[in-house]
Write an enzyme that holds these catalytic residues in place. Structure first.
Site: not given
Ligand SMILES: [Zn+2]
Ligand SMILES: [Zn+2]
Length: 407
Positions: A81, A139-140, A365
């Protein structure tokens, strides 16, 4: 039997690795929407001869490679993702989807997984056991690993060991951490609503000011890590948002706070959450207010299994040489790879992907995140070597114990 030289084989796949990675980078997909990514993985794996299941945990892909000889199953995981971030990049492979970006390197993880799958498939006949790939969604925000497990990803066959890795920009390109013990923290999301009694800004005595109560709550919470957690232990309690009030002359009835708790040990986590409740009870009651607290666990801590880590470390030394394999302090970020580690012996590795000289060292990020693609073959070789080494070591141990039992 000697292990294949997966490093050279992976170096020969470098062009393909970069092509996969750049294609995925241009087409990032958010949590549980990874249909294009999953499609690419499923098609590639099916062509390689894997038994492929799609739609596992919504958008996940499970692929099984049968080895030519009997043996246990080793699991390898790649997460798929992207993040809701607008990419700031002039690269020709920048995201083509506004507001969505691979800012954590999961595009690289998918490419690495597919290259490892390619190499292991070529050696399937020699493998004393099976290889199970999980291409995981979400996952995030967390939830992807749990969704795949709930859908039977670990059920048939159940792997004997699991390996995974994360590209890591704060490590120089090509360095590897493959260590036993804690690597990444457990994460919880906190949602707190402080409830008072609203009213006119000129008549505070007729109200219970939720903003004034929140002020006291915020300073009280700062004492949990500093005064209640053993200084030898590690914990973070961050309040990230505070929202309350609607006008200058209105006393707020409610204030909403969101935050996160990060810990490594379940006992420390319990201490933090217990103290949180005690302080909320005391402060709100003392000021005539009330509250609700919602704690949502995103992921347990990644704590690497000693035996699995030994194999991962040996694989890393084979792939990058001993000098590039180093212990690094555990990170306070979380990773839901820990959901697999809770169920099977597992080791999660970090692969350095930062290169300050090339300007490829923005943090994960960040809207300018990018990594050094020259490490992609290393990642593929790490996963393939760890998997093959586990199967070969196991076959060797089994044949030795059979020999010693025979008269
Ligand atoms: Zn991330
Ligand atoms: Zn990540």
């Amino acid at each position: 039997m000697t292990l294949p030289d997966f490093r050279s084989e992976a170096d020969n796949l470098a062009t393909q690795l970069i092509a996969w990675r750049r294609d995925l980078h241009q087409h990032p997909e958010l949590c549980f929407q990874e249909t294009r990514t999953a499609g690419l993985a499923a098609r590639t794996l099916a062509k390689l001869g894997y038994e492929v299941r799609t739609g596992v945990g919504q958008t996940g892909v499970v692929a099984l490679l049968h080895g030519g000889r009997p043996g246990p199953t080793v699991m390898l995981r790649a997460d798929m993702d992207a993040l809701p971030i607008q990419e700031l990049s002039d690269a020709p492979y920048a995201s083509q989807t506004p507001g969505v970006m691979h800012a954590c390197g999961h595009d690289g993880h998918v490419a690495i997984g597919l290259a490892a799958a390619t190499m292991l498939a070529r050696h399937a006949a020699e493998l004393p056991g099976n290889v199970l790939f999980l291409f995981q969604p979400a996952e995030e925000k967390g939830g992807g690993a749990r969704a795949m497990i709930a859908d039977g990803a670990l059920a048939d066959p159940t792997p004997a060991v699991a390996f995974g890795l994360h590209l890591w920009n704060s490590l120089p390109a090509g360095r590897v951490a493959a260590q036993a013990g804690p690597l990444m923290a457990a994460a919880d999301i906190l949602k707190i609503v402080v409830r008072g009694r609203g009213g006119h800004g000129a008549h505070p005595h007729e109200t219970t000011d939720a903003i004034a109560v929140t002020g006291q709550v915020l300073s009280a919470l700062q004492t949990i890590v500093s005064r209640n957690v053993d200084p030898q232990e590690t914990a973070v309690l961050t309040i990230g948002t505070v929202h309350g009030g609607s006008a200058f002359n209105v006393i707020a009835e409610t204030v909403e706070l969101q935050g996160t708790v990060r810990t490594f040990s379940p006992a420390v986590r319990e201490t933090v959450l217990t103290r949180l409740r005690v302080l909320l009870d005391g402060v709100t009651a003392g000021m005539g207010a009330s509250y609700t607290l919602d704690v949502q666990g995103i992921a347990p801590a990644v704590v690497n299994d000693p035996a699995a880590s030994e194999i991962a470390r040996a694989a890393a030394i084979q792939v990058v040489g001993g000098a590039a394999v180093a212990w690094r302090p555990p990170l306070m970020v979380s990773e839901d790879f820990s959901e697999y580690g809770r169920r099977v012996p597992a080791c999660f590795m970090l692969l350095g992907s930062g290169n300050a000289g090339l300007g490829l060292n923005a943090p994960h990020h960040n809207p300018r995140f990018d990594f050094d693609e020259s490490v992609l073959p290393i990642g593929a070789a790490l996963l393939a070597t760890a998997a093959a080494k586990f199967l070969h070591d196991n076959a060797l141990a089994t044949s030795c114990s059979e020999t010693s039992r025979s008269p």
